[in-house]
Design a protein around this motif. Structure first.
Motif, PDB file in Angstrom:
ATOM      1  N   ILE A  16       0.842  -1.205   0.000  1.00 60.52           N
ATOM      2  CA  ILE A  16       0.000   0.000   0.000  1.00 60.52           C
ATOM      3  C   ILE A  16       0.871   1.245   0.000  1.00 60.52           C
ATOM      4  N   ARG A  17       1.872   1.254   0.853  1.00 60.95           N
ATOM      5  CA  ARG A  17       2.765   2.419   0.927  1.00 60.95           C
ATOM      6  C   ARG A  17       3.479   2.652  -0.401  1.00 60.95           C
ATOM      7  N   MET A  34      -8.787   6.380  -2.709  1.00 59.48           N
ATOM      8  CA  MET A  34      -8.518   5.115  -2.021  1.00 59.48           C
ATOM      9  C   MET A  34      -8.955   3.930  -2.880  1.00 59.48           C
ATOM     10  N   ARG A  35      -9.998   4.120  -3.676  1.00 58.53           N
ATOM     11  CA  ARG A  35     -10.443   3.056  -4.573  1.00 58.53           C
ATOM     12  C   ARG A  35      -9.371   2.759  -5.637  1.00 58.53           C
ATOM     13  N   GLN A  36      -8.792   3.820  -6.167  1.00 57.81           N
ATOM     14  CA  GLN A  36      -7.721   3.660  -7.158  1.00 57.81           C
ATOM     15  C   GLN A  36      -6.513   2.964  -6.537  1.00 57.81           C
ATOM     16  N   LEU A  37      -6.194   3.356  -5.326  1.00 59.95           N
ATOM     17  CA  LEU A  37      -5.068   2.752  -4.621  1.00 59.95           C
ATOM     18  C   LEU A  37      -5.328   1.273  -4.347  1.00 59.95           C
ATOM     19  N   ALA A  38      -6.542   0.957  -3.925  1.00 60.44           N
ATOM     20  CA  ALA A  38      -6.887  -0.445  -3.662  1.00 60.44           C
ATOM     21  C   ALA A  38      -6.747  -1.287  -4.925  1.00 60.44           C
ATOM     22  N   ALA A  39      -7.189  -0.741  -6.058  1.00 59.01           N
ATOM     23  CA  ALA A  39      -7.079  -1.473  -7.318  1.00 59.01           C
ATOM     24  C   ALA A  39      -5.614  -1.697  -7.681  1.00 59.01           C
ATOM     25  N   GLU A  40      -4.770  -0.711  -7.408  1.00 52.49           N
ATOM     26  CA  GLU A  40      -3.339  -0.829  -7.714  1.00 52.49           C
ATOM     27  C   GLU A  40      -2.689  -1.931  -6.881  1.00 52.49           C
ATOM     28  N   ALA A  46     -12.213  -1.435   1.192  1.00 53.73           N
ATOM     29  CA  ALA A  46     -12.415  -1.475   2.643  1.00 53.73           C
ATOM     30  C   ALA A  46     -11.180  -1.987   3.374  1.00 53.73           C
ATOM     31  N   ALA A  47     -10.385  -2.813   2.698  1.00 56.40           N
ATOM     32  CA  ALA A  47      -9.199  -3.374   3.343  1.00 56.40           C
ATOM     33  C   ALA A  47      -8.169  -2.296   3.651  1.00 56.40           C
ATOM     34  N   LEU A  48      -8.122  -1.237   2.837  1.00 55.89           N
ATOM     35  CA  LEU A  48      -7.147  -0.169   3.077  1.00 55.89           C
ATOM     36  C   LEU A  48      -7.352   0.496   4.425  1.00 55.89           C
ATOM     37  N   TYR A  49      -8.624   0.608   4.823  1.00 63.87           N
ATOM     38  CA  TYR A  49      -8.937   1.347   6.039  1.00 63.87           C
ATOM     39  C   TYR A  49      -8.527   0.606   7.306  1.00 63.87           C
ATOM     40  N   ARG A  50      -8.210  -0.674   7.176  1.00 65.09           N
ATOM     41  CA  ARG A  50      -7.672  -1.404   8.327  1.00 65.09           C
ATOM     42  C   ARG A  50      -6.250  -0.947   8.633  1.00 65.09           C
ATOM     43  N   TYR A  51      -5.556  -0.473   7.602  1.00 63.97           N
ATOM     44  CA  TYR A  51      -4.180  -0.008   7.770  1.00 63.97           C
ATOM     45  C   TYR A  51      -4.108   1.504   7.952  1.00 63.97           C
ATOM     46  N   PHE A  52      -4.939   2.219   7.215  1.00 64.37           N
ATOM     47  CA  PHE A  52      -4.927   3.683   7.249  1.00 64.37           C
ATOM     48  C   PHE A  52      -6.364   4.186   7.262  1.00 64.37           C
ATOM     49  N   THR A  54      -7.711   7.028   7.186  1.00 61.64           N
ATOM     50  CA  THR A  54      -8.012   8.093   6.235  1.00 61.64           C
ATOM     51  C   THR A  54      -6.857   8.211   5.239  1.00 61.64           C
ATOM     52  N   LYS A  55      -7.140   8.869   4.133  1.00 60.56           N
ATOM     53  CA  LYS A  55      -6.087   9.092   3.139  1.00 60.56           C
ATOM     54  C   LYS A  55      -5.014  10.025   3.710  1.00 60.56           C
ATOM     55  N   GLU A  56      -5.421  10.981   4.526  1.00 61.57           N
ATOM     56  CA  GLU A  56      -4.434  11.876   5.137  1.00 61.57           C
ATOM     57  C   GLU A  56      -3.528  11.122   6.102  1.00 61.57           C
ATOM     58  N   GLU A  57      -4.084  10.163   6.823  1.00 60.70           N
ATOM     59  CA  GLU A  57      -3.268   9.337   7.723  1.00 60.70           C
ATOM     60  C   GLU A  57      -2.196   8.592   6.930  1.00 60.70           C
ATOM     61  N   LEU A  58      -2.568   8.105   5.756  1.00 62.79           N
ATOM     62  CA  LEU A  58      -1.608   7.427   4.888  1.00 62.79           C
ATOM     63  C   LEU A  58      -0.510   8.395   4.456  1.00 62.79           C
ATOM     64  N   LEU A  59      -0.896   9.585   4.011  1.00 62.47           N
ATOM     65  CA  LEU A  59       0.087  10.578   3.583  1.00 62.47           C
ATOM     66  C   LEU A  59       1.028  10.945   4.720  1.00 62.47           C
ATOM     67  N   TYR A  60       0.472  11.182   5.886  1.00 62.03           N
ATOM     68  CA  TYR A  60       1.276  11.539   7.059  1.00 62.03           C
ATOM     69  C   TYR A  60       2.260  10.430   7.404  1.00 62.03           C
ATOM     70  N   THR A  61       1.807   9.190   7.341  1.00 67.20           N
ATOM     71  CA  THR A  61       2.673   8.047   7.623  1.00 67.20           C
ATOM     72  C   THR A  61       3.835   7.985   6.631  1.00 67.20           C
ATOM     73  N   LEU A  62       3.536   8.230   5.362  1.00 70.35           N
ATOM     74  CA  LEU A  62       4.580   8.210   4.329  1.00 70.35           C
ATOM     75  C   LEU A  62       5.599   9.321   4.547  1.00 70.35           C
ATOM     76  N   MET A  63       5.124  10.509   4.861  1.00 68.30           N
ATOM     77  CA  MET A  63       6.020  11.650   5.033  1.00 68.30           C
ATOM     78  C   MET A  63       6.849  11.524   6.305  1.00 68.30           C
ATOM     79  N   ARG A  64       6.229  11.019   7.352  1.00 68.13           N
ATOM     80  CA  ARG A  64       6.971  10.818   8.602  1.00 68.13           C
ATOM     81  C   ARG A  64       8.047   9.754   8.417  1.00 68.13           C
TER      82      ARG A  64
END
Length: 198
Positions: A16-17, A34-40, A46-52, A54-64
């Protein structure tokens, strides 16, 4: 992309990252759903939300993760001894190598600060400030020992950071220069910028 058989949670999160960095670097944070990301990745949205959550949470995790890895990389590369010129050389070399190896991550981390909430933005900027302080300390030590001639340490540090990060915009490993040659040339240019002999 088909789901990898037998993949576990850790592998899925890593996928995902990686996919998020690739898509966000290409299309921008706002344009990636998030739908596009899930397809990729090959999972249900729905599985993405178990890890992140929100989309902002994902971005923050990547930047941190990007900034924490950069700080750790410099801590490992920082010379134990040597004058300011030697430490500046090590800083420039490490910075360029780190960012060239993480082109997508660097692009997202530089371009998507505007997409973070104030609290998360503040944390990322603190990490950046901690890293950039290392360069300011090198420049200040060089000026105090008359190795460097600098009028404005903060401004000079900012100029150097912009210059050496900008390598990712144009550098391609299969073209004329190697990353070693680029790092060496940029070090010489940096020495000229701080008024030191190459």
């Amino acid at each position: 992309m088909a789901r990898t058989a037998g993949s576990n949670g850790e592998k899925t999160e890593a996928a995902i990252r990686e996919a998020a960095l690739r898509l966000m670097a290409r299309h921008g944070f706002e344009a990636v759903s998030m739908r596009q990301l899930a397809a990729e990745v090959g999972v249900q949205p729905a599985a993405l939300y178990r890890y992140f959550p929100t989309k902002e949470e994902l971005l923050y995790t990547l930047m941190r993760a990007h900034m924490e890895a950069l700080i750790a990389s410099w801590e490992a590369a920082r010379p134990e001894t040597g004058d300011a010129a030697a430490r500046l050389a090590a800083f420039v070399d490490n910075h360029i190598r780190f960012h060239v190896a993480r082109r997508h991550s660097t692009h997202v981390s530089n371009m998507e600060l505007r997409s973070l909430s104030p609290a998360r933005l503040s944390h990322i900027l603190r990490l950046r400030g901690s890293y950039e302080k290392e360069l300011r300390n090198i420049l200040r030590a060089g000026a105090q020992s008359d190795v460097f001639r600098i009028e404005d340490t903060a401004l000079t540090a900012m100029a150097i950071i912009q210059m050496i990060t900008g390598v990712i915009v144009w550098f391609r490993p299969d073209e004329r220069l190697s990353v070693e040659e680029v790092a060496h040339t940029y070090h010489i240019m940096t020495l000229r910028l701080v008024g030191a002999a190459a």
